[in-house]
Design a protein around this motif. Structure first.
Motif, PDB file in Angstrom:
ATOM      1  N   ILE A 161     -41.720 -24.162  12.458  1.00 31.57           N
ATOM      2  CA  ILE A 161     -40.648 -24.770  11.645  1.00 31.57           C
ATOM      3  C   ILE A 161     -41.255 -25.375  10.371  1.00 31.57           C
ATOM      4  O   ILE A 161     -40.924 -24.972   9.266  1.00 31.57           O
ATOM      5  CB  ILE A 161     -39.865 -25.854  12.430  1.00 31.57           C
ATOM      6  CG1 ILE A 161     -39.283 -25.310  13.737  1.00 31.57           C
ATOM      7  CG2 ILE A 161     -38.797 -26.481  11.536  1.00 31.57           C
ATOM      8  CD1 ILE A 161     -38.135 -24.334  13.580  1.00 31.57           C
ATOM      9  N   LEU A 162     -42.159 -26.341  10.524  1.00 30.34           N
ATOM     10  CA  LEU A 162     -42.725 -27.043   9.373  1.00 30.34           C
ATOM     11  C   LEU A 162     -43.603 -26.131   8.511  1.00 30.34           C
ATOM     12  O   LEU A 162     -43.413 -26.043   7.295  1.00 30.34           O
ATOM     13  CB  LEU A 162     -43.526 -28.264   9.820  1.00 30.34           C
ATOM     14  CG  LEU A 162     -44.227 -29.037   8.709  1.00 30.34           C
ATOM     15  CD1 LEU A 162     -43.210 -29.614   7.735  1.00 30.34           C
ATOM     16  CD2 LEU A 162     -45.105 -30.129   9.275  1.00 30.34           C
ATOM     17  N   ALA A 163     -44.559 -25.451   9.127  1.00 32.24           N
ATOM     18  CA  ALA A 163     -45.479 -24.602   8.351  1.00 32.24           C
ATOM     19  C   ALA A 163     -44.740 -23.512   7.571  1.00 32.24           C
ATOM     20  O   ALA A 163     -45.037 -23.308   6.383  1.00 32.24           O
ATOM     21  CB  ALA A 163     -46.545 -24.003   9.269  1.00 32.24           C
ATOM     22  N   PRO A 164     -43.766 -22.815   8.173  1.00 36.04           N
ATOM     23  CA  PRO A 164     -43.039 -21.812   7.378  1.00 36.04           C
ATOM     24  C   PRO A 164     -42.265 -22.417   6.207  1.00 36.04           C
ATOM     25  O   PRO A 164     -42.178 -21.798   5.148  1.00 36.04           O
ATOM     26  CB  PRO A 164     -42.084 -21.174   8.385  1.00 36.04           C
ATOM     27  CG  PRO A 164     -42.647 -21.469   9.712  1.00 36.04           C
ATOM     28  CD  PRO A 164     -43.399 -22.742   9.582  1.00 36.04           C
ATOM     29  N   ILE A 165     -41.743 -23.623   6.396  1.00 38.03           N
ATOM     30  CA  ILE A 165     -41.041 -24.283   5.292  1.00 38.03           C
ATOM     31  C   ILE A 165     -42.015 -24.566   4.147  1.00 38.03           C
ATOM     32  O   ILE A 165     -41.679 -24.380   2.977  1.00 38.03           O
ATOM     33  CB  ILE A 165     -40.324 -25.567   5.767  1.00 38.03           C
ATOM     34  CG1 ILE A 165     -39.141 -25.184   6.665  1.00 38.03           C
ATOM     35  CG2 ILE A 165     -39.867 -26.412   4.588  1.00 38.03           C
ATOM     36  CD1 ILE A 165     -38.469 -26.354   7.359  1.00 38.03           C
ATOM     37  N   LEU A 166     -43.237 -24.979   4.486  1.00 35.96           N
ATOM     38  CA  LEU A 166     -44.250 -25.203   3.451  1.00 35.96           C
ATOM     39  C   LEU A 166     -44.518 -23.919   2.674  1.00 35.96           C
ATOM     40  O   LEU A 166     -44.651 -23.948   1.449  1.00 35.96           O
ATOM     41  CB  LEU A 166     -45.552 -25.728   4.069  1.00 35.96           C
ATOM     42  CG  LEU A 166     -45.508 -27.125   4.686  1.00 35.96           C
ATOM     43  CD1 LEU A 166     -46.837 -27.455   5.356  1.00 35.96           C
ATOM     44  CD2 LEU A 166     -45.141 -28.174   3.663  1.00 35.96           C
ATOM     45  N   LEU A 167     -44.583 -22.789   3.374  1.00 31.38           N
ATOM     46  CA  LEU A 167     -44.803 -21.506   2.700  1.00 31.38           C
ATOM     47  C   LEU A 167     -43.620 -21.155   1.815  1.00 31.38           C
ATOM     48  O   LEU A 167     -43.800 -20.725   0.673  1.00 31.38           O
ATOM     49  CB  LEU A 167     -45.012 -20.381   3.721  1.00 31.38           C
ATOM     50  CG  LEU A 167     -46.455 -20.033   4.061  1.00 31.38           C
ATOM     51  CD1 LEU A 167     -47.155 -21.193   4.720  1.00 31.38           C
ATOM     52  CD2 LEU A 167     -46.491 -18.804   4.917  1.00 31.38           C
ATOM     53  N   ILE A 168     -42.424 -21.317   2.330  1.00 36.29           N
ATOM     54  CA  ILE A 168     -41.221 -20.926   1.594  1.00 36.29           C
ATOM     55  C   ILE A 168     -41.099 -21.701   0.284  1.00 36.29           C
ATOM     56  O   ILE A 168     -40.820 -21.127  -0.762  1.00 36.29           O
ATOM     57  CB  ILE A 168     -39.965 -21.109   2.473  1.00 36.29           C
ATOM     58  CG1 ILE A 168     -39.982 -20.069   3.616  1.00 36.29           C
ATOM     59  CG2 ILE A 168     -38.688 -20.991   1.649  1.00 36.29           C
ATOM     60  CD1 ILE A 168     -38.985 -20.359   4.724  1.00 36.29           C
ATOM     61  N   ILE A 169     -41.328 -23.008   0.337  1.00 38.82           N
ATOM     62  CA  ILE A 169     -41.177 -23.813  -0.879  1.00 38.82           C
ATOM     63  C   ILE A 169     -42.440 -23.813  -1.742  1.00 38.82           C
ATOM     64  O   ILE A 169     -42.394 -24.174  -2.908  1.00 38.82           O
ATOM     65  CB  ILE A 169     -40.719 -25.257  -0.577  1.00 38.82           C
ATOM     66  CG1 ILE A 169     -41.753 -26.027   0.243  1.00 38.82           C
ATOM     67  CG2 ILE A 169     -39.357 -25.235   0.111  1.00 38.82           C
ATOM     68  CD1 ILE A 169     -41.397 -27.489   0.463  1.00 38.82           C
ATOM     69  N   GLY A 170     -43.560 -23.417  -1.154  1.00 41.22           N
ATOM     70  CA  GLY A 170     -44.796 -23.341  -1.926  1.00 41.22           C
ATOM     71  C   GLY A 170     -45.456 -24.686  -2.145  1.00 41.22           C
ATOM     72  O   GLY A 170     -45.937 -24.977  -3.233  1.00 41.22           O
ATOM     73  N   VAL A 171     -45.492 -25.493  -1.119  1.00 37.12           N
ATOM     74  CA  VAL A 171     -46.180 -26.788  -1.161  1.00 37.12           C
ATOM     75  C   VAL A 171     -47.162 -26.814   0.005  1.00 37.12           C
ATOM     76  O   VAL A 171     -46.783 -26.488   1.134  1.00 37.12           O
ATOM     77  CB  VAL A 171     -45.180 -27.957  -1.042  1.00 37.12           C
ATOM     78  CG1 VAL A 171     -45.900 -29.282  -0.929  1.00 37.12           C
ATOM     79  CG2 VAL A 171     -44.234 -27.960  -2.231  1.00 37.12           C
ATOM     80  N   TRP A 172     -48.408 -27.165  -0.266  1.00 35.50           N
ATOM     81  CA  TRP A 172     -49.469 -27.156   0.752  1.00 35.50           C
ATOM     82  C   TRP A 172     -49.490 -25.804   1.452  1.00 35.50           C
ATOM     83  O   TRP A 172     -49.610 -25.696   2.669  1.00 35.50           O
ATOM     84  CB  TRP A 172     -49.302 -28.288   1.746  1.00 35.50           C
ATOM     85  CG  TRP A 172     -49.562 -29.657   1.198  1.00 35.50           C
ATOM     86  CD1 TRP A 172     -49.898 -29.985  -0.084  1.00 35.50           C
ATOM     87  CD2 TRP A 172     -49.501 -30.879   1.911  1.00 35.50           C
ATOM     88  NE1 TRP A 172     -50.040 -31.339  -0.205  1.00 35.50           N
ATOM     89  CE2 TRP A 172     -49.807 -31.915   1.007  1.00 35.50           C
ATOM     90  CE3 TRP A 172     -49.213 -31.208   3.218  1.00 35.50           C
ATOM     91  CZ2 TRP A 172     -49.844 -33.233   1.380  1.00 35.50           C
ATOM     92  CZ3 TRP A 172     -49.251 -32.531   3.602  1.00 35.50           C
ATOM     93  CH2 TRP A 172     -49.561 -33.530   2.687  1.00 35.50           C
ATOM     94  N   THR A 173     -49.373 -24.769   0.679  1.00 33.39           N
ATOM     95  CA  THR A 173     -49.231 -23.410   1.184  1.00 33.39           C
ATOM     96  C   THR A 173     -50.399 -22.979   2.056  1.00 33.39           C
ATOM     97  O   THR A 173     -50.205 -22.388   3.118  1.00 33.39           O
ATOM     98  CB  THR A 173     -49.062 -22.441  -0.001  1.00 33.39           C
ATOM     99  OG1 THR A 173     -47.961 -22.888  -0.790  1.00 33.39           O
ATOM    100  CG2 THR A 173     -48.824 -21.035   0.465  1.00 33.39           C
TER     101      THR A 173
END
Length: 135
Positions: free
Chosen positions: A58-70
């Motif tokens: 949940i959290l890690a994919p959201i980071l990828l999607i928004i491009g923060v702490w990718t």
């Protein structure tokens, strides 16, 4: 289009596809992780580790999607997939599926897609920017 633009567009497509697919996979676990707790305990691991699935799916994919702490998000996905392979799919590691491909194609794509994003970074089309910390 310049090489830099196409590289950044490729990174965006990779980030979004990996992030969205894993997020959709993880949303199904919002109903509970009781079965994961039991599986972990059967392997001698503490059950609370099961809640890490929310971080990895949940959290890690959201980071990828928004491009923060990718890069950190991608490394979390890699670790999550290593746990999945080790605890759930080890007996299928050298197995072919019904169509002749590797039985773990999806898990392999998630794992190696995460490795690729961790190595490549977010690119320019990210909230964290091309040069953002851990991007």
């Amino acid at each position: 289009m310049s090489s830099t633009n196409t590289d950044d567009l490729g990174k965006l497509i990779l980030r979004l596809s990996l992030g969205i697919f894993i997020l959709l996979h993880g949303l199904g676990k919002l109903g509970g992780v009781g079965w994961i707790v039991g599986m972990l305990q059967s392997h001698g691991l503490p059950g609370f580790i099961a809640y890490g699935v929310y971080i990895g799916e949940i959290l890690a994919p959201i980071l990828l999607i928004i491009g923060v702490w990718t890069r950190i998000g991608a490394l979390i996905i890699v670790i999550n997939m290593l746990f999945v392979l080790g605890l759930v799919h080890m007996n299928e590691l050298f197995t072919l599926g019904k169509s002749g491909g590797w039985a773990l194609e999806l898990q392999g794509m998630f794992l190696f897609g995460g490795v690729a994003v961790a190595l490549l970074g977010a690119g320019a089309y990210a909230l964290g920017g091309r040069n953002g910390r851990y991007n």
